[in-house]
Design an enzyme around this catalytic site. Structure first.
Site, PDB file in Angstrom:
ATOM      1  CG  ASP A  21      -1.873  -1.130   1.280  1.00  0.00           C
ATOM      2  OD1 ASP A  21      -2.270  -1.605   0.202  1.00  0.00           O
ATOM      3  OD2 ASP A  21      -2.224  -1.565   2.389  1.00  0.00           O
ATOM      4  CD  GLU A  46       0.899  -4.476   2.536  1.00  0.00           C
ATOM      5  OE1 GLU A  46       0.035  -4.528   1.651  1.00  0.00           O
ATOM      6  OE2 GLU A  46       1.299  -5.468   3.163  1.00  0.00           O
ATOM      7  CE  LYS A  75      -3.088  -4.599   3.182  1.00  0.00           C
ATOM      8  NZ  LYS A  75      -3.537  -4.328   1.797  1.00  0.00           N
TER       9      LYS A  75
END
Length: 279
Positions: A91, A111, A113
């Site tokens: 990401d 990342e 999430k």
């Protein structure tokens, strides 16, 4: 797109006088920055703090590049590839520094999430479930897809002594403390952090060998067992204890700390560039 352009102009105008952190803090108060935008601002911060070094940001890495890195270690590794153009896209992308030998070395991979909307649903008065009569929804397994990217970056960095993978978790499936949420009608709902129905943190801690979360584990841990030395690549997993979304400034601070740890580990391969500049 307007937010990104404004962010770029803002940092470009003030980067020399105040640095990114000051400007970033002002901007983040009024904008919800995703981890990719934070990562790109981090590159600018690193360029300010380490002007003698070259940094770059990229969004993906190909499987062929990963295989090539593995083959340099041992010819048996990195042989299998079915889709030539396959790649992984964390990401927040990858930040790299160029070493004294002209090779690009990873300093941060990030990342973010979010899994579990129970807090938002309860605050909105929304009931869930097949009959729409439940406060809580059983957690899913989508977050386990993060293991793939972690494993792939670990393969890419198998020869390194650091592993700067940062995973930011938010949502009701990643509680580290119990929280009470109030519905619009005034009823309180308690979300237990140790509920097997909700919590999915235990499905990710295999990526850090069960070491503490909310800890910078960038530098590989060397352990010995029965006269064998083992270098552990552990992801640095960060979770908001109450399930709330991550603050952009907090993400920036953590990623900067991990980046500086990476540069410390890589120091011997950056020595020429830093000493030539009198640093």
């Amino acid at each position: 797109m307007a937010n990104k352009n404004q962010s770029s102009r803002l940092t470009d105008q003030h980067i020399l006088s105040k640095g990114v952190i000051g400007i970033f803090g002002e901007y983040a108060k009024n904008h919800d920055l995703n981890v990719s935008e934070v990562s790109q601002l981090l590159v600018k911060q690193l360029k300010v703090e380490y002007p003698m070094l070259q940094f770059r940001y990229r969004v993906s890495v190909t499987k062929s590049e990963i295989n090539a890195a593995l083959q340099k270690i041992d010819a048996m590794l990195g042989q299998t590839l079915f889709v030539p153009n396959s790649s992984i896209r964390p990401d927040g992308g990858l930040i790299e520094v160029k070493d004294d030998h002209g090779a690009w070395r990873i300093v941060v991979v990030s990342e973010a999430k979010h899994q579990g909307k129970d807090i938002e649903n309860i605050r909105a008065g929304k009931l869930v479930g097949t009959k729409s009569n439940q406060d809580l929804m059983a957690a899913g397994n989508a977050i386990e897809r993060s293991h793939k990217n972690i494993s792939e970056i670990a393969n890419l960095m198998l020869s390194e002594s650091h592993f700067p993978y940062v995973l930011f978790l938010a949502g009701s499936n990643f509680l580290t403390e119990s929280v009470t949420v109030t519905r619009p009608d005034g009823r309180n709902v308690v979300l237990q952090y140790n509920s097997g129905m909700l919590n999915r943190l235990d499905r990710l801690t295999s990526a850090n060998y069960g070491m503490p979360i909310n800890t910078n584990l960038c530098e590989n841990k060397l352990v010995t067992y029965q006269e064998k030395a083992i270098s552990l690549q552990a992801a640095s997993i960060y979770s908001q204890g109450d399930g709330e979304a991550w603050d952009s400034i907090e993400m920036m601070s953590i990623m900067l700390d991990v980046a500086k740890t990476s540069l410390k580990v890589l120091a011997s391969d950056l020595f020429t560039q830093m000493t030539e500049k009198g640093i």
